[in-house]
Design a protein around this motif. Structure first.
Motif, PDB file in Angstrom:
ATOM      1  N   ALA A  28      -6.806  16.030  -2.357  1.00 32.97           N
ATOM      2  CA  ALA A  28      -7.692  15.292  -3.276  1.00 32.97           C
ATOM      3  C   ALA A  28      -7.474  13.785  -3.207  1.00 32.97           C
ATOM      4  O   ALA A  28      -7.222  13.130  -4.213  1.00 32.97           O
ATOM      5  N   ARG A  29      -7.617  13.230  -2.011  1.00 32.43           N
ATOM      6  CA  ARG A  29      -7.378  11.797  -1.811  1.00 32.43           C
ATOM      7  C   ARG A  29      -8.643  11.034  -1.423  1.00 32.43           C
ATOM      8  O   ARG A  29      -8.551   9.917  -0.929  1.00 32.43           O
ATOM      9  N   ASN A  30      -9.827  11.594  -1.643  1.00 28.28           N
ATOM     10  CA  ASN A  30     -11.057  10.939  -1.199  1.00 28.28           C
ATOM     11  C   ASN A  30     -12.084  10.893  -2.321  1.00 28.28           C
ATOM     12  O   ASN A  30     -12.869  11.818  -2.492  1.00 28.28           O
ATOM     13  N   ALA A  31     -12.081   9.803  -3.072  1.00 28.97           N
ATOM     14  CA  ALA A  31     -12.991   9.682  -4.206  1.00 28.97           C
ATOM     15  C   ALA A  31     -14.450   9.777  -3.786  1.00 28.97           C
ATOM     16  O   ALA A  31     -15.290  10.293  -4.529  1.00 28.97           O
ATOM     17  N   ASP A  32     -14.759   9.284  -2.580  1.00 27.74           N
ATOM     18  CA  ASP A  32     -16.141   9.305  -2.095  1.00 27.74           C
ATOM     19  C   ASP A  32     -16.415  10.470  -1.152  1.00 27.74           C
ATOM     20  O   ASP A  32     -17.510  10.592  -0.610  1.00 27.74           O
ATOM     21  N   GLY A  33     -15.407  11.333  -0.935  1.00 32.19           N
ATOM     22  CA  GLY A  33     -15.588  12.480  -0.051  1.00 32.19           C
ATOM     23  C   GLY A  33     -15.582  12.142   1.423  1.00 32.19           C
ATOM     24  O   GLY A  33     -15.876  13.007   2.260  1.00 32.19           O
ATOM     25  N   ILE A  34     -15.221  10.890   1.761  1.00 33.35           N
ATOM     26  CA  ILE A  34     -15.250  10.436   3.153  1.00 33.35           C
ATOM     27  C   ILE A  34     -13.823  10.173   3.634  1.00 33.35           C
ATOM     28  O   ILE A  34     -13.116   9.338   3.060  1.00 33.35           O
ATOM     29  N   PRO A  35     -13.359  10.856   4.668  1.00 32.58           N
ATOM     30  CA  PRO A  35     -12.024  10.590   5.208  1.00 32.58           C
ATOM     31  C   PRO A  35     -11.894   9.141   5.682  1.00 32.58           C
ATOM     32  O   PRO A  35     -12.873   8.519   6.117  1.00 32.58           O
ATOM     33  N   ASN A  36     -10.665   8.622   5.611  1.00 35.11           N
ATOM     34  CA  ASN A  36     -10.435   7.218   5.960  1.00 35.11           C
ATOM     35  C   ASN A  36      -9.114   7.067   6.710  1.00 35.11           C
ATOM     36  O   ASN A  36      -8.488   8.045   7.093  1.00 35.11           O
ATOM     37  N   GLU A  37      -8.677   5.816   6.909  1.00 39.96           N
ATOM     38  CA  GLU A  37      -7.461   5.543   7.672  1.00 39.96           C
ATOM     39  C   GLU A  37      -6.217   6.144   7.018  1.00 39.96           C
ATOM     40  O   GLU A  37      -5.265   6.519   7.708  1.00 39.96           O
ATOM     41  N   ASN A  38      -6.201   6.245   5.705  1.00 41.73           N
ATOM     42  CA  ASN A  38      -5.048   6.848   5.032  1.00 41.73           C
ATOM     43  C   ASN A  38      -4.920   8.323   5.371  1.00 41.73           C
ATOM     44  O   ASN A  38      -3.814   8.840   5.579  1.00 41.73           O
ATOM     45  N   ASN A  39      -6.059   9.001   5.424  1.00 41.45           N
ATOM     46  CA  ASN A  39      -6.031  10.415   5.821  1.00 41.45           C
ATOM     47  C   ASN A  39      -5.585  10.556   7.272  1.00 41.45           C
ATOM     48  O   ASN A  39      -4.821  11.470   7.611  1.00 41.45           O
ATOM     49  N   ALA A  40      -6.054   9.653   8.116  1.00 38.79           N
ATOM     50  CA  ALA A  40      -5.652   9.688   9.524  1.00 38.79           C
ATOM     51  C   ALA A  40      -4.140   9.517   9.655  1.00 38.79           C
ATOM     52  O   ALA A  40      -3.488  10.221  10.445  1.00 38.79           O
ATOM     53  N   LEU A  41      -3.560   8.608   8.866  1.00 38.30           N
ATOM     54  CA  LEU A  41      -2.119   8.395   8.895  1.00 38.30           C
ATOM     55  C   LEU A  41      -1.374   9.641   8.401  1.00 38.30           C
ATOM     56  O   LEU A  41      -0.377  10.061   8.998  1.00 38.30           O
ATOM     57  N   TYR A  42      -1.857  10.230   7.321  1.00 38.10           N
ATOM     58  CA  TYR A  42      -1.230  11.433   6.749  1.00 38.10           C
ATOM     59  C   TYR A  42      -1.137  12.543   7.794  1.00 38.10           C
ATOM     60  O   TYR A  42      -0.075  13.150   7.987  1.00 38.10           O
ATOM     61  N   TYR A  43      -2.234  12.806   8.484  1.00 31.79           N
ATOM     62  CA  TYR A  43      -2.223  13.880   9.471  1.00 31.79           C
ATOM     63  C   TYR A  43      -1.437  13.486  10.721  1.00 31.79           C
ATOM     64  O   TYR A  43      -0.747  14.327  11.315  1.00 31.79           O
ATOM     65  N   ARG A  44      -1.510  12.217  11.130  1.00 34.20           N
ATOM     66  CA  ARG A  44      -0.717  11.782  12.273  1.00 34.20           C
ATOM     67  C   ARG A  44       0.780  11.980  12.000  1.00 34.20           C
ATOM     68  O   ARG A  44       1.532  12.433  12.868  1.00 34.20           O
ATOM     69  N   GLN A  45       1.207  11.646  10.790  1.00 36.15           N
ATOM     70  CA  GLN A  45       2.627  11.792  10.438  1.00 36.15           C
ATOM     71  C   GLN A  45       3.115  13.228  10.602  1.00 36.15           C
ATOM     72  O   GLN A  45       4.299  13.454  10.858  1.00 36.15           O
ATOM     73  N   ARG A  46       2.224  14.184  10.466  1.00 34.93           N
ATOM     74  CA  ARG A  46       2.598  15.599  10.491  1.00 34.93           C
ATOM     75  C   ARG A  46       2.194  16.284  11.797  1.00 34.93           C
ATOM     76  O   ARG A  46       2.163  17.515  11.879  1.00 34.93           O
ATOM     77  N   SER A  47       1.942  15.477  12.806  1.00 33.89           N
ATOM     78  CA  SER A  47       1.452  16.005  14.081  1.00 33.89           C
ATOM     79  C   SER A  47       2.546  16.535  14.986  1.00 33.89           C
ATOM     80  O   SER A  47       2.318  16.762  16.174  1.00 33.89           O
ATOM     81  N   GLY A  48       3.734  16.770  14.422  1.00 35.21           N
ATOM     82  CA  GLY A  48       4.731  17.525  15.163  1.00 35.21           C
ATOM     83  C   GLY A  48       4.323  18.977  15.307  1.00 35.21           C
ATOM     84  O   GLY A  48       4.783  19.681  16.213  1.00 35.21           O
ATOM     85  N   ALA A  49       3.462  19.435  14.419  1.00 40.89           N
ATOM     86  CA  ALA A  49       2.950  20.809  14.497  1.00 40.89           C
ATOM     87  C   ALA A  49       2.109  20.994  15.748  1.00 40.89           C
ATOM     88  O   ALA A  49       1.449  20.061  16.216  1.00 40.89           O
ATOM     89  N   GLY A  50       2.123  22.196  16.283  1.00 43.77           N
ATOM     90  CA  GLY A  50       1.257  22.494  17.412  1.00 43.77           C
ATOM     91  C   GLY A  50      -0.203  22.537  17.012  1.00 43.77           C
ATOM     92  O   GLY A  50      -1.095  22.113  17.745  1.00 43.77           O
ATOM     93  N   LEU A  51      -0.453  23.074  15.815  1.00 38.19           N
ATOM     94  CA  LEU A  51      -1.803  23.189  15.264  1.00 38.19           C
ATOM     95  C   LEU A  51      -1.794  22.709  13.829  1.00 38.19           C
ATOM     96  O   LEU A  51      -0.913  23.085  13.049  1.00 38.19           O
ATOM     97  N   ILE A  52      -2.755  21.863  13.499  1.00 36.92           N
ATOM     98  CA  ILE A  52      -2.992  21.458  12.107  1.00 36.92           C
ATOM     99  C   ILE A  52      -4.302  22.063  11.653  1.00 36.92           C
ATOM    100  O   ILE A  52      -5.315  21.975  12.355  1.00 36.92           O
TER     101      ILE A  52
END
Length: 372
Positions: A28-52
């Motif tokens: 629940a981090r998107n007030a306008d429903g549109i992904p942004n750079e913060n979401n990109a950073l969040y998922y990049r940080q967790r990209s040690g996983a083989g699949l997200i």
């Protein structure tokens, strides 16, 4: 030769650097429903996983049960997700979008024009909560509103929403989509005979109650190909007031066999014991494995020992970790090295701030602090 969760695996589009999956989690981090750079950073940080697998993504403006979630039904949302998929792919990780329609688990305050949520039947989830606006304009947890039963002709419209969201996901750079058929949301509502009391072709028999799920899967397959389509299921799950019923095992055997015929990317099972609901019965995974010939993922109460035991036995192919990924962006490295995990802080799971979102430290970032 035994497998390990840290070794690569190759199956269709799932060319993964390891067998660890980051499970979908609403943030629940998107007030306008549109992904942004913060979401990109969040998922990049967790990209040690083989699949997200992303958080649940709304397929339409009627699909939402939580404020501030991202969607995949507007052009600007597609453009926003491109930031996320690019970031994850740069780290060598595969990413699927979880397509979500909550059905009756919603509130009129977050529905278009304040209308009732839709469901298979007009049966309220009267002890469950959505995240919406109260009468004072304040956001918070609210009892789900009484739903309206979908007309037969309307079901096809929701199937088309899933299909269009799947097309949009591929345009946004996703490797595939996972339909949310779990946790008491719309697809699972159709499966349950106590929640689905319809008398048309979507109610009654196991085949009829499964029809909506399979039509949505088939529509997505038609749009983007079977190897890019997957689904999450919670057999024996009881979240959001889904009662147990006599035909559970027969229902999921039917689904497993039908989905095997379609050669989808994977089935993602969740054991809801970790969520305070019913546990999967002993040996159910073994039986399900005999019914489904494709790739299987399991989430729910996962740790390294459980993941390795189940993958080495061939009971599952991939192990999904949920909440542990929130406070441990470097979870894969921590598991591999048996480093301690940072405990999550559930008061920070939702909200529009970056606190508790992108500011969790890796284990190595803690080292300078420990040496002070």
């Amino acid at each position: 030769m035994s497998t390990t969760i840290f070794e690569p695996v190759h199956s269709g589009v799932l060319n993964l650097k390891n067998r660890i999956v980051m499970a979908p989690m609403t943030r629940a981090r998107n007030a306008d429903g549109i992904p942004n750079e913060n979401n990109a950073l969040y998922y990049r940080q967790r990209s040690g996983a083989g699949l997200i697998v992303t958080e649940g993504v709304a397929i339409s403006d009627t699909a939402k049960g939580v404020l501030h979630i991202p969607g995949l039904y507007r052009k600007e949302q597609v453009e926003g997700w491109k930031l996320v998929t690019k970031a994850v792919h740069e780290e060598g990780t595969v990413i699927f979008a979880q397509l979500w329609h909550v059905g009756r688990v919603s509130h009129t305050s977050i529905q278009p024009e304040g209308k009732a949520p839709v469901a298979p039947s007009a049966i309220q989830a009267s002890n469950s909560h959505a995240w919406g606006w109260n009468e004072n304009g304040e956001e918070g947890f609210l009892i789900c509103s009484p739903p309206r039963a979908l007309e037969t002709a309307e079901v096809a419209g929701i199937v088309k929403d899933f299909q269009q969201a799947a097309k949009n996901a591929i345009e946004a750079g996703f490797d595939g989509v996972e339909l949310h058929g779990a946790n008491g949301y719309l697809i699972e509502q159709f499966l349950n005979p106590y929640i689905n009391t319809r008398t048309d072709q979507y109610g009654g028999s196991i085949e009829n109650r499964s029809r909506f799920l399979l039509e949505a899967i088939d529509a997505c397959i038609e749009a983007i190909g079977a190897d890019k389509v997957a689904i999450r299921l919670t057999p024996y799950g009881g979240l959001h007031e889904l009662p147990q019923y006599d035909e559970i095992e027969e229902t999921y055997r039917y689904l497993a066999e039908e989905l095997s015929k379609r050669k989808i990317a994977y089935i993602h099972l969740m054991d809801q014991k970790s969520r305070g609901s019913f546990a999967l019965p002993e040996d159910f995974l073994v039986r399900f494995r005999s019914w489904f010939t494709g790739t299987m993922i399991l989430a729910g109460g996962m740790n390294r020992e459980k993941a390795e035991t189940l993958t080495e036995a061939g009971t599952i192919d991939l192990a999904a970790f949920g909440e542990a990924f929130i406070a441990n962006p470097d979870l894969v490295e921590r598991l591999k090295n048996n480093w301690p995990l940072t405990p999550p802080d559930r008061s920070l799971h939702y909200g529009l701030t970056l606190n508790g979102y992108t500011d969790w430290k890796t284990y190595e970032e803690f080292i300078p602090e420990r040496e002070k």
